[in-house]
Design a protein around this motif. Structure first.
Motif, mmCIF file in Angstrom:
data_model
loop_
_atom_site.group_PDB
_atom_site.id
_atom_site.type_symbol
_atom_site.label_atom_id
_atom_site.label_comp_id
_atom_site.label_asym_id
_atom_site.label_seq_id
_atom_site.Cartn_x
_atom_site.Cartn_y
_atom_site.Cartn_z
ATOM 1 N N GLY A 122 0.957 -1.488 -0.153
ATOM 2 C CA GLY A 122 -0.693 0.347 -0.399
ATOM 3 C C GLY A 122 0.585 1.251 -0.180
ATOM 4 N N PRO A 123 0.237 2.432 0.040
ATOM 5 C CA PRO A 123 1.029 3.479 0.293
ATOM 6 C C PRO A 123 1.943 3.401 1.280
ATOM 7 C CG PRO A 123 -1.505 4.235 -0.534
ATOM 8 C CD PRO A 123 -1.234 2.415 -0.626
ATOM 9 N N GLN A 124 3.174 4.305 0.752
ATOM 10 C CA GLN A 124 4.394 4.337 1.932
ATOM 11 C C GLN A 124 4.567 5.566 1.087
ATOM 12 O OE1 GLN A 124 5.190 2.144 3.364
ATOM 13 N NE2 GLN A 124 3.782 0.474 3.098
ATOM 14 N N PRO A 125 5.498 6.210 2.587
ATOM 15 C CA PRO A 125 6.128 7.812 2.616
ATOM 16 C C PRO A 125 7.111 8.279 1.548
ATOM 17 C CG PRO A 125 6.038 6.225 4.896
ATOM 18 C CD PRO A 125 6.147 5.262 3.526
ATOM 19 N N ALA A 126 6.598 8.876 1.201
ATOM 20 C CA ALA A 126 7.133 9.642 -0.246
ATOM 21 C C ALA A 126 8.913 10.809 0.391
ATOM 22 C CB ALA A 126 6.774 10.876 -1.041
ATOM 23 N N GLY A 127 10.063 10.837 -0.544
ATOM 24 C CA GLY A 127 10.801 11.280 -0.439
ATOM 25 C C GLY A 127 12.268 11.134 1.145
ATOM 26 N N VAL A 128 11.539 9.121 1.644
ATOM 27 C CA VAL A 128 12.528 9.052 2.459
ATOM 28 C C VAL A 128 13.184 7.629 2.044
ATOM 29 C CG1 VAL A 128 10.744 9.783 4.370
ATOM 30 C CG2 VAL A 128 10.658 7.365 3.238
ATOM 31 N N GLU A 129 14.192 7.380 2.412
ATOM 32 C CA GLU A 129 15.131 6.265 1.947
ATOM 33 C C GLU A 129 14.418 4.669 2.298
ATOM 34 O OE1 GLU A 129 19.157 6.383 3.690
ATOM 35 O OE2 GLU A 129 19.018 4.212 3.879
ATOM 36 N N ASN A 130 14.262 4.186 1.303
ATOM 37 C CA ASN A 130 14.274 2.768 1.276
ATOM 38 C C ASN A 130 15.328 1.801 0.752
ATOM 39 O OD1 ASN A 130 12.519 2.479 -1.238
ATOM 40 N ND2 ASN A 130 12.330 4.220 -0.624
ATOM 41 N N ASP A 259 11.228 2.815 5.095
ATOM 42 C CA ASP A 259 11.517 4.030 5.741
ATOM 43 C C ASP A 259 13.029 3.893 6.307
ATOM 44 O OD1 ASP A 259 12.255 6.641 6.950
ATOM 45 O OD2 ASP A 259 10.766 6.257 8.247
ATOM 46 N N ALA A 260 14.337 3.684 5.627
ATOM 47 C CA ALA A 260 15.404 2.743 6.417
ATOM 48 C C ALA A 260 16.546 3.560 7.119
ATOM 49 C CB ALA A 260 15.748 2.554 4.831
ATOM 50 N N ALA A 261 16.112 5.580 6.393
ATOM 51 C CA ALA A 261 16.775 5.942 7.804
ATOM 52 C C ALA A 261 16.212 7.044 8.714
ATOM 53 C CB ALA A 261 17.730 6.652 7.086
ATOM 54 N N GLY A 262 14.280 6.412 8.680
ATOM 55 C CA GLY A 262 13.470 7.219 9.423
ATOM 56 C C GLY A 262 13.101 6.874 11.092
ATOM 57 N N GLN A 263 12.350 6.888 11.087
ATOM 58 C CA GLN A 263 11.346 6.435 12.185
ATOM 59 C C GLN A 263 11.520 5.062 12.932
ATOM 60 O OE1 GLN A 263 7.564 8.083 11.327
ATOM 61 N NE2 GLN A 263 6.789 5.815 12.302
ATOM 62 N N PRO A 264 11.437 4.409 13.451
ATOM 63 C CA PRO A 264 11.790 2.971 13.055
ATOM 64 C C PRO A 264 10.782 2.430 12.871
ATOM 65 C CG PRO A 264 11.644 3.478 16.009
ATOM 66 C CD PRO A 264 11.708 4.685 14.753
ATOM 67 N N PRO A 265 10.665 0.915 12.295
ATOM 68 C CA PRO A 265 10.005 0.748 10.976
ATOM 69 C C PRO A 265 8.552 -0.451 11.960
ATOM 70 C CG PRO A 265 11.773 -0.787 10.937
ATOM 71 C CD PRO A 265 11.721 0.691 11.760
ATOM 72 N N THR A 266 7.866 -0.364 11.669
ATOM 73 C CA THR A 266 6.272 -1.268 11.632
ATOM 74 C C THR A 266 6.290 -2.672 11.173
ATOM 75 O OG1 THR A 266 4.884 0.056 11.900
ATOM 76 C CG2 THR A 266 3.633 -2.113 11.875
ATOM 77 N N PRO A 267 7.103 -3.623 12.092
ATOM 78 C CA PRO A 267 7.273 -5.543 11.134
ATOM 79 C C PRO A 267 5.994 -5.701 10.694
ATOM 80 C CG PRO A 267 7.474 -5.029 14.067
ATOM 81 C CD PRO A 267 7.506 -3.660 13.419
#
Length: 297
Positions: A122-130, A259-267
């Motif tokens: 589904g839709p994921q955050p734009a502009g962040v490292e993944n 979101d590899a460089a952002g907030q802690p991801p949701t498993p």
């Protein structure tokens, strides 16, 4: 007919049969246009629709995978062209006991796309490292082209596109000024040996894509394939050009971090139960947070 004549005739017929097969086998393959639109599997499942996600697949029984045809297993879907490929196999895992495998579907023609689609996040955050990371092993060159695509079905576009070329080279879709085309990275993929491949989108929050082979950067680009700069789904597929050679392509340990460089991801997998002791610790932690906030106020 004596025994020697029978043997001679058998050898002649076998030679003629192989000659006929070789005559029908193409020596070149048509150049393929870069896929910009998101690909569609057979029977697309509804998306998870959870932002900031780590979605990992080791293709193990504990994750809901069983040996045999991949279609419909653990949220994975496939091209409608084949009802037998890809499969979950246990003959060559990079780790664990099982892995994803693609082989020739002899019931359909050469040049027909065959492969698997990971669950749509589904839709994921734009502009962040993944990041997308996986282990691959292609048993031989000279047969199929293999494609790895990161895409965003919610936007109907692909984000990046990699071609493990049939002659053993790695190409990536990039625009060097004349429109998007498969560009030769100048790097070969290891034949019949597992290699790790990683694609980083928006590295460090800067627009662009980086491609790594076994941890070494092999290509950097600043242009995305489309308006999408995140990955909601990964597609690994081939053009069924194995020519009866027994060529296979394996994938294991796929990881998609949105979101590899952002907030802690949701498993992506359900979190195990906390238990009584865990609930007590969680309650104490929440109480401390509330008390600290009240004191600082």
């Amino acid at each position: 007919m004596n025994q020697i004549s029978k043997v001679t005739l058998t050898i002649m017929l076998t030679t003629l049969s192989w000659a006929a097969i070789s005559a029908n086998k193409p020596t070149t393959k048509p150049e393929r246009a870069v896929t910009i639109e998101a690909l569609s599997p057979d029977g697309q499942l509804s998306s998870v629709n959870t932002p900031f996600l780590v979605d990992s697949h080791g293709f193990e029984a504990s994750e809901g995978f069983s040996l045999g045809f991949l279609g419909g297993q653990a949220g994975w879907t496939v091209f409608a062209n084949s009802s037998v490929e890809p499969t979950i196999d246990n003959s060559n895992p990079a780790s664990g006991s099982q892995h994803f495998r693609m082989a020739e579907d002899t019931s359909i023609s050469w040049g027909t796309d065959v492969g698997g689609f990971s669950p749509d996040l589904g839709p994921q955050p734009a502009g962040v490292e993944n990041r997308v990371n996986a282990d691959f092993m292609i048993s031989s060159s000279g047969g199929s082209d293999y494609y790895l695509i990161g895409q965003a079905p919610s936007l109907t576009f692909a984000t990046w596109n990699v071609n493990f070329d049939w002659q053993g080279n790695i190409f990536v879709a990039d625009d060097l000024g004349g429109g998007f085309a498969y560009e030769d990275t100048g790097v070969a993929w290891p034949v019949n040996s597992y290699f790790n491949f990683e694609v980083v989108t928006n590295p460090g929050g800067t627009a662009g894509v980086e491609y790594y082979l076994d941890g070494t950067l092999i290509w950097t680009q600043t242009t995305m394939l489309s308006a999408s700069d995140n990955v909601e789904q990964v597609v690994f597929y081939n053009d069924n050009f194995q020519f009866g050679s027994g060529e296979t392509a394996d994938m294991d340990n796929l990881m998609i971090d949105t979101d590899a460089a952002g907030q802690p991801p949701t498993p992506a997998m359900p979190v195990p139960g906390l238990g009584t002791f865990g609930i007590i610790l969680l309650s104490l932690g929440l109480l401390w947070t509330v008390r600290r906030k009240w004191v600082l106020s």
